[in-house]
Design a protein around this motif. Sequence first.
Motif, PDB file in Angstrom:
ATOM      1  N   LYS A  64       3.971 -21.188 119.367  1.00 16.68           N
ATOM      2  CA  LYS A  64       5.117 -22.036 118.774  1.00 16.68           C
ATOM      3  C   LYS A  64       4.172 -22.926 117.555  1.00 16.68           C
ATOM      4  O   LYS A  64       4.965 -23.047 116.535  1.00 16.68           O
ATOM      5  CB  LYS A  64       5.275 -23.389 119.677  1.00 16.68           C
ATOM      6  CG  LYS A  64       6.490 -24.029 119.038  1.00 16.68           C
ATOM      7  CD  LYS A  64       6.908 -25.103 120.210  1.00 16.68           C
ATOM      8  CE  LYS A  64       8.252 -26.043 119.707  1.00 16.68           C
ATOM      9  NZ  LYS A  64       8.321 -26.959 120.693  1.00 16.68           N
ATOM     10  N   VAL A  65       2.953 -23.390 117.577  1.00 17.31           N
ATOM     11  CA  VAL A  65       2.293 -23.922 116.474  1.00 17.31           C
ATOM     12  C   VAL A  65       2.273 -23.056 115.267  1.00 17.31           C
ATOM     13  O   VAL A  65       2.528 -23.166 114.308  1.00 17.31           O
ATOM     14  CB  VAL A  65       0.799 -24.432 116.945  1.00 17.31           C
ATOM     15  CG1 VAL A  65      -0.016 -24.817 115.799  1.00 17.31           C
ATOM     16  CG2 VAL A  65       1.135 -25.643 118.068  1.00 17.31           C
ATOM     17  N   LYS A  67       4.077 -20.587 114.628  1.00 17.49           N
ATOM     18  CA  LYS A  67       5.319 -20.197 114.123  1.00 17.49           C
ATOM     19  C   LYS A  67       5.961 -21.320 113.231  1.00 17.49           C
ATOM     20  O   LYS A  67       6.377 -21.275 111.992  1.00 17.49           O
ATOM     21  CB  LYS A  67       6.583 -20.101 115.052  1.00 17.49           C
ATOM     22  CG  LYS A  67       6.398 -18.688 115.768  1.00 17.49           C
ATOM     23  CD  LYS A  67       7.425 -18.875 116.947  1.00 17.49           C
ATOM     24  CE  LYS A  67       7.297 -17.313 117.706  1.00 17.49           C
ATOM     25  NZ  LYS A  67       8.059 -17.388 118.684  1.00 17.49           N
ATOM     26  N   VAL A  68       5.651 -22.708 113.855  1.00 17.59           N
ATOM     27  CA  VAL A  68       5.997 -23.776 112.691  1.00 17.59           C
ATOM     28  C   VAL A  68       5.302 -23.784 111.392  1.00 17.59           C
ATOM     29  O   VAL A  68       5.612 -24.146 110.381  1.00 17.59           O
ATOM     30  CB  VAL A  68       5.850 -25.146 113.592  1.00 17.59           C
ATOM     31  CG1 VAL A  68       5.938 -26.560 112.756  1.00 17.59           C
ATOM     32  CG2 VAL A  68       6.817 -25.162 114.725  1.00 17.59           C
ATOM     33  N   LYS A  69       3.947 -23.555 111.558  1.00 23.73           N
ATOM     34  CA  LYS A  69       2.946 -23.273 110.455  1.00 23.73           C
ATOM     35  C   LYS A  69       3.556 -22.362 109.475  1.00 23.73           C
ATOM     36  O   LYS A  69       3.684 -22.714 108.119  1.00 23.73           O
ATOM     37  CB  LYS A  69       1.510 -23.226 110.903  1.00 23.73           C
ATOM     38  CG  LYS A  69       0.621 -23.092 109.734  1.00 23.73           C
ATOM     39  CD  LYS A  69      -0.716 -22.823 110.152  1.00 23.73           C
ATOM     40  CE  LYS A  69      -1.970 -22.786 109.154  1.00 23.73           C
ATOM     41  NZ  LYS A  69      -1.499 -22.115 107.925  1.00 23.73           N
ATOM     42  N   GLN A  70       3.961 -21.342 109.823  1.00 14.79           N
ATOM     43  CA  GLN A  70       4.375 -20.242 109.160  1.00 14.79           C
ATOM     44  C   GLN A  70       5.802 -20.620 108.312  1.00 14.79           C
ATOM     45  O   GLN A  70       5.717 -20.559 107.145  1.00 14.79           O
ATOM     46  CB  GLN A  70       4.693 -18.836 109.786  1.00 14.79           C
ATOM     47  CG  GLN A  70       3.586 -18.334 110.046  1.00 14.79           C
ATOM     48  CD  GLN A  70       3.598 -16.949 111.007  1.00 14.79           C
ATOM     49  OE1 GLN A  70       4.959 -16.589 111.512  1.00 14.79           O
ATOM     50  NE2 GLN A  70       2.678 -16.123 111.271  1.00 14.79           N
ATOM     51  N   SER A  71       6.582 -21.376 109.168  1.00  9.76           N
ATOM     52  CA  SER A  71       7.975 -21.774 108.294  1.00  9.76           C
ATOM     53  C   SER A  71       7.642 -22.979 107.460  1.00  9.76           C
ATOM     54  O   SER A  71       8.480 -22.898 106.407  1.00  9.76           O
ATOM     55  CB  SER A  71       8.911 -22.149 109.752  1.00  9.76           C
ATOM     56  OG  SER A  71       8.597 -23.380 110.339  1.00  9.76           O
ATOM     57  N   ILE A  72       6.525 -23.842 107.981  1.00 11.27           N
ATOM     58  CA  ILE A  72       6.413 -24.884 106.605  1.00 11.27           C
ATOM     59  C   ILE A  72       5.913 -23.993 105.562  1.00 11.27           C
ATOM     60  O   ILE A  72       6.259 -24.325 104.436  1.00 11.27           O
ATOM     61  CB  ILE A  72       5.247 -25.755 107.392  1.00 11.27           C
ATOM     62  CG1 ILE A  72       6.007 -26.732 108.399  1.00 11.27           C
ATOM     63  CG2 ILE A  72       4.574 -26.608 106.244  1.00 11.27           C
ATOM     64  CD1 ILE A  72       4.909 -27.516 109.069  1.00 11.27           C
ATOM     65  N   TYR A  77      11.190 -24.320 106.938  1.00 14.23           N
ATOM     66  CA  TYR A  77      11.060 -25.570 108.224  1.00 14.23           C
ATOM     67  C   TYR A  77      12.192 -26.581 107.826  1.00 14.23           C
ATOM     68  O   TYR A  77      12.223 -27.180 107.031  1.00 14.23           O
ATOM     69  CB  TYR A  77       9.778 -26.113 108.515  1.00 14.23           C
ATOM     70  CG  TYR A  77       9.691 -27.107 109.646  1.00 14.23           C
ATOM     71  CD1 TYR A  77       9.487 -26.512 110.750  1.00 14.23           C
ATOM     72  CD2 TYR A  77       9.734 -28.403 109.138  1.00 14.23           C
ATOM     73  CE1 TYR A  77       9.632 -27.572 111.812  1.00 14.23           C
ATOM     74  CE2 TYR A  77       9.558 -29.306 110.552  1.00 14.23           C
ATOM     75  CZ  TYR A  77       9.649 -28.717 111.702  1.00 14.23           C
ATOM     76  OH  TYR A  77       9.536 -29.512 112.843  1.00 14.23           O
ATOM     77  N   GLN A  78      13.166 -26.602 108.753  1.00 15.29           N
ATOM     78  CA  GLN A  78      14.291 -27.771 108.858  1.00 15.29           C
ATOM     79  C   GLN A  78      13.700 -28.788 109.586  1.00 15.29           C
ATOM     80  O   GLN A  78      13.671 -28.795 110.955  1.00 15.29           O
ATOM     81  CB  GLN A  78      15.441 -26.954 109.314  1.00 15.29           C
ATOM     82  CG  GLN A  78      15.956 -25.714 108.637  1.00 15.29           C
ATOM     83  CD  GLN A  78      16.575 -26.367 107.285  1.00 15.29           C
ATOM     84  OE1 GLN A  78      17.133 -27.445 107.106  1.00 15.29           O
ATOM     85  NE2 GLN A  78      16.113 -25.428 106.259  1.00 15.29           N
ATOM     86  N   VAL A  79      13.818 -29.985 109.186  1.00 12.36           N
ATOM     87  CA  VAL A  79      13.547 -31.332 110.041  1.00 12.36           C
ATOM     88  C   VAL A  79      15.069 -31.789 110.418  1.00 12.36           C
ATOM     89  O   VAL A  79      16.040 -31.999 109.652  1.00 12.36           O
ATOM     90  CB  VAL A  79      12.961 -32.217 108.764  1.00 12.36           C
ATOM     91  CG1 VAL A  79      12.732 -33.572 109.585  1.00 12.36           C
ATOM     92  CG2 VAL A  79      11.713 -31.783 108.508  1.00 12.36           C
TER      93      VAL A  79
END
Length: 101
Positions: A64-65, A67-72, A77-79
């Motif tokens: 998960k970390v 995936k979030v890093k890649q989307s950022i 990445y959507q907040v």
Amino acid sequence: MKIGNPIDKALGGSASQRAEGASTTAPGKTKSLDGGVSQSAKVSLSPMASSLISGMDPDFDADKVDKVKQSIDNGTYQVDAEVIADKLIANAQELLKRSSN
């Protein structure tokens, strides 16, 4: 615009300069971590803290970390501000309940 820490001026130099020359032991002596420690200075860790230190945290999801890093990195990445606001309010309410007990 003022630069620097006003406390440094009052004490005659920067804190980092004083820390470099400061010594907490007498010359030729080494610090002992075992002897002379009072009971109030000892620390015990909770099971949760011990598991975090040992790296066996079952709640950590490395995938998960990543995936979030890649989307950022990709800019995708959507907040969700509403979810963040709800969690902040819930945390604040929990802290207030603890402090009133």
